[in-house]
Structures are given as structure tokens and as C-alpha cells.
Scaffold this motif. Sequence first.
Motif, PDB file in Angstrom:
ATOM      1  N   GLN A 179     -12.417 -35.137 -46.654  1.00  0.00           N
ATOM      2  CA  GLN A 179     -12.881 -34.619 -47.932  1.00  0.00           C
ATOM      3  C   GLN A 179     -11.761 -33.799 -48.564  1.00  0.00           C
ATOM      4  O   GLN A 179     -11.231 -32.881 -47.943  1.00  0.00           O
ATOM      5  N   LEU A 180     -11.408 -34.146 -49.799  1.00  0.00           N
ATOM      6  CA  LEU A 180     -10.374 -33.395 -50.498  1.00  0.00           C
ATOM      7  C   LEU A 180     -10.977 -32.187 -51.202  1.00  0.00           C
ATOM      8  O   LEU A 180     -12.114 -32.246 -51.683  1.00  0.00           O
ATOM      9  N   PRO A 181     -10.234 -31.081 -51.269  1.00  0.00           N
ATOM     10  CA  PRO A 181     -10.692 -29.967 -52.107  1.00  0.00           C
ATOM     11  C   PRO A 181     -10.646 -30.384 -53.571  1.00  0.00           C
ATOM     12  O   PRO A 181     -10.032 -31.393 -53.926  1.00  0.00           O
ATOM     13  N   ASN A 182     -11.297 -29.631 -54.426  1.00  0.00           N
ATOM     14  CA  ASN A 182     -11.258 -29.934 -55.856  1.00  0.00           C
ATOM     15  C   ASN A 182      -9.832 -29.781 -56.379  1.00  0.00           C
ATOM     16  O   ASN A 182      -9.220 -28.722 -56.231  1.00  0.00           O
ATOM     17  N   ILE A 183      -9.311 -30.850 -56.977  1.00  0.00           N
ATOM     18  CA  ILE A 183      -7.943 -30.850 -57.498  1.00  0.00           C
ATOM     19  C   ILE A 183      -7.996 -31.236 -58.968  1.00  0.00           C
ATOM     20  O   ILE A 183      -8.550 -32.280 -59.321  1.00  0.00           O
ATOM     21  N   ALA A 184      -7.437 -30.397 -59.816  1.00  0.00           N
ATOM     22  CA  ALA A 184      -7.413 -30.682 -61.251  1.00  0.00           C
ATOM     23  C   ALA A 184      -6.086 -31.337 -61.619  1.00  0.00           C
ATOM     24  O   ALA A 184      -5.026 -30.941 -61.132  1.00  0.00           O
ATOM     25  N   ALA A 185      -6.163 -32.351 -62.471  1.00  0.00           N
ATOM     26  CA  ALA A 185      -4.946 -33.014 -62.936  1.00  0.00           C
ATOM     27  C   ALA A 185      -4.114 -32.051 -63.774  1.00  0.00           C
ATOM     28  O   ALA A 185      -4.649 -31.208 -64.498  1.00  0.00           O
ATOM     29  N   VAL A 186      -2.799 -32.164 -63.648  1.00  0.00           N
ATOM     30  CA  VAL A 186      -1.882 -31.325 -64.427  1.00  0.00           C
ATOM     31  C   VAL A 186      -0.885 -32.235 -65.126  1.00  0.00           C
ATOM     32  O   VAL A 186      -0.587 -33.336 -64.653  1.00  0.00           O
ATOM     33  N   PRO A 187      -0.353 -31.807 -66.278  1.00  0.00           N
ATOM     34  CA  PRO A 187       0.591 -32.666 -67.016  1.00  0.00           C
ATOM     35  C   PRO A 187       1.840 -32.975 -66.200  1.00  0.00           C
ATOM     36  O   PRO A 187       2.279 -32.174 -65.373  1.00  0.00           O
ATOM     37  N   ASN A 188       2.410 -34.138 -66.460  1.00  0.00           N
ATOM     38  CA  ASN A 188       3.670 -34.516 -65.829  1.00  0.00           C
ATOM     39  C   ASN A 188       4.784 -33.573 -66.278  1.00  0.00           C
ATOM     40  O   ASN A 188       4.824 -33.167 -67.446  1.00  0.00           O
ATOM     41  N   PRO A 189       5.714 -33.210 -65.379  1.00  0.00           N
ATOM     42  CA  PRO A 189       6.873 -32.422 -65.817  1.00  0.00           C
ATOM     43  C   PRO A 189       7.623 -33.169 -66.917  1.00  0.00           C
ATOM     44  O   PRO A 189       7.791 -34.387 -66.846  1.00  0.00           O
ATOM     45  N   ASN A 190       8.083 -32.445 -67.921  1.00  0.00           N
ATOM     46  CA  ASN A 190       8.692 -33.106 -69.073  1.00  0.00           C
ATOM     47  C   ASN A 190      10.081 -32.546 -69.377  1.00  0.00           C
ATOM     48  O   ASN A 190      10.489 -32.449 -70.524  1.00  0.00           O
ATOM     49  N   GLY A 191      10.809 -32.163 -68.313  1.00  0.00           N
ATOM     50  CA  GLY A 191      12.153 -31.647 -68.514  1.00  0.00           C
ATOM     51  C   GLY A 191      13.164 -32.772 -68.649  1.00  0.00           C
ATOM     52  O   GLY A 191      12.827 -33.957 -68.590  1.00  0.00           O
ATOM     53  N   PRO A 192      14.442 -32.422 -68.813  1.00  0.00           N
ATOM     54  CA  PRO A 192      15.486 -33.444 -68.970  1.00  0.00           C
ATOM     55  C   PRO A 192      15.716 -34.258 -67.699  1.00  0.00           C
ATOM     56  O   PRO A 192      16.159 -35.399 -67.769  1.00  0.00           O
ATOM     57  N   ARG A 193      15.432 -33.664 -66.514  1.00  0.00           N
ATOM     58  CA  ARG A 193      15.560 -34.380 -65.254  1.00  0.00           C
ATOM     59  C   ARG A 193      14.177 -34.771 -64.754  1.00  0.00           C
ATOM     60  O   ARG A 193      13.214 -34.023 -64.913  1.00  0.00           O
ATOM     61  N   LYS A 194      14.091 -35.946 -64.152  1.00  0.00           N
ATOM     62  CA  LYS A 194      12.824 -36.414 -63.598  1.00  0.00           C
ATOM     63  C   LYS A 194      12.953 -36.543 -62.089  1.00  0.00           C
ATOM     64  O   LYS A 194      14.039 -36.781 -61.563  1.00  0.00           O
TER      65      LYS A 194
END
Length: 342
Positions: A179-194
Motif C-alpha cells: 500500500q502506497l502512502p498518499n502521494i500528490a502529483a507535482v509539476p515537472n522540473p522546468n529548468g534549463p537542465r533536465k
Amino acid sequence: MGGKVQPRRVLHIFDVPEVLPSGMPIAIFNQVSQQIELGHAVYTVNYWPKGGAHQTLSGFLALVPGTPSIVRSMRALLKEVRALSENVDDIYIHGLWTRSALCALFLPRLIRAKIRHAPHGALDNAALQFGYLKKRVTWYVAQKWALERAGAVIATSRREMEGIQKHLPQANTQLIPLQLPNIAAVPNPNGPRKRLLYFGRIHPIKGIAAILNAWKALHADMPDWDLALIGPQEEPWSSQFRKMAEDLDLPRVTFQQEVMPNERLLVLATANLVLAPSLTENFGLVIAEALALGRTVIASKQTGWHEQPRLILFSNQIEFQKAILSEAHRQSQDSENARAIL
């Protein structure tokens, strides 16, 4: 309405390092946390022979100091377990091929509590190929006997349950999914490096060679991307893969030690793309967590997962590399479009 859960006294026995960010320790931690939430009294014994006494991941209880002597260490472990088991209803033994797992040979004669044994994927055919001779000897001399006499053998996925039943057709096998704990989606990092991220054990069974070979073929076409491999640096594998990266002259690659368990989701959230090319997976906890965070995951079909949004599966090295390059270009293009709009 469901009936009220009757509180029980539960003991978990395992041996893992103090800090390990994936796999069995996190599964144990989640299970212990759930049992506590249900009102059970939970105790843990963590025996880690390579580093002496360690605090368990749950932080709840007992420590057993390590010693090079198998006989002395088993005596110390059994003494600790027996003292605790006099007041518990259920005992969970986690993993195989370890000293703590083998204490199951003696427990039925010492205690009355019900023993439940969780292999955590250790009976998968791919996992059995590593240390094959040692495991075969241990299996027929001791481990098979202990599992057959356990009150239950616990599987955390249907795939693992089928594997256990092949090896132990007479055992009482039970499926208790993670069972996973509650995890909320977060935006993808959007910096110059990926960031291209592998998160887990540095071990051949996890497909590390496939990642390094893919990066050799693709890094020139992904100039704004970096590759990070984060997880327990198991030897001799860690040194071998670092040397492989040097021999391949790979740029923009970092190997990082494991992180604290409470930091694992923060680390996963730094990824733009998560790689999971394992030769086998019991459950694939990192895959589940990365998807819950909203990350795209590229995983091998051997992980047992099925196609779903943001999960790309591959069958061979060529498909793996094509999937990485296609998704990387898509994300880079999305970032350029977003900057153009701004």
C-alpha cells in the motif's frame, strides 16, 4: 460497516542497512506503519551483520549487534527474538538467504506465535541466478523447510504469488499487496537542465548496464539532459559500473549514495524522466511512486507492469533507447514551447 480490528501484537524480523531508499525496507516500513494505524502493537528486530547495530527504518525497537561468527550471531538474534516473541501474536520474517531469515528454522520449537514469511521477490528466477550455488544449497538444507512450516508465505504481488506457488506448492501462500502512502502529483522540473533518473540498488539485476549503454548511444542527441543513478552502492557492482561509465567515456553521469527514506519522494520529484529497466521486479515501488508524482517512467516488460498513461514499456535495448530519446525530445520541445509563450 466493517467490524472493528482486534488489536494484535506483531513482531517483524529483518536485516537491512540503516538507510536504504527502496525495495524491501520501504515495504516493511509501510506495512509496519499501517499496522500501527490499525491499533496493533508493533515491534521490530533489525539485524545487520555488516555494520553492527542499526536503528530500524521504523525506529520502533530492537537492535541486534552484528558479529562475523554465524553461530554467535544466530544465538544473539534468537535470544532477542525469543524474549520479544513471548508477548506477540504474529511474527513476520522478511527476506531469504539471511541469518535473520534462517532463524525461522528454530522459532517453531521456541514460540507459539504464528509465523508469516515474506520473501520479497527472492524466489524470482532472475533473482535466484545471483549467488546461485549458495542459494541452492541453502534452499535444500534449510530455507525450503522453514518456508513450508511457516503459518503463511506472504506475496506482495500476484506475480510473486505465482512464483512462490511454483517453488512451494504445499505452502499457505497469501497475497498482501503493498500500500502506497498518499502521494500528490507535482509539476515537472522546468529548468534549463533536465534529469534522467535511475533510483534503486546499483546491481546487475536492476539493468544498470542497459542504462549506461543507452546513455552512450544517446547523450550526444540529448545535450540538455543529465543522467543520475541514485541508490545503495552495492559492491562489487558499484565499482564495476563506475568503471564501465569511465571506459565508455560517458559525460554528465553521476552516481549518488542512497538518501534518507523520508527524502525519496523529493529525489524522485527532481526527475524529468525515470528509468526502470530491471530484469525482474517483485512490485516495482519506484515505478508506482514516480507515476503517482506525475513522472513518465520507461520500464522493462520484465517488471510485470502493464501499459498505462506515462508508463512506457520496452522489450529490448533498441526499444529502450528509442523510448528514452523520443520522450526526451518531447519534453525538451514542450519546454521550448512554454518559454516561447512566456
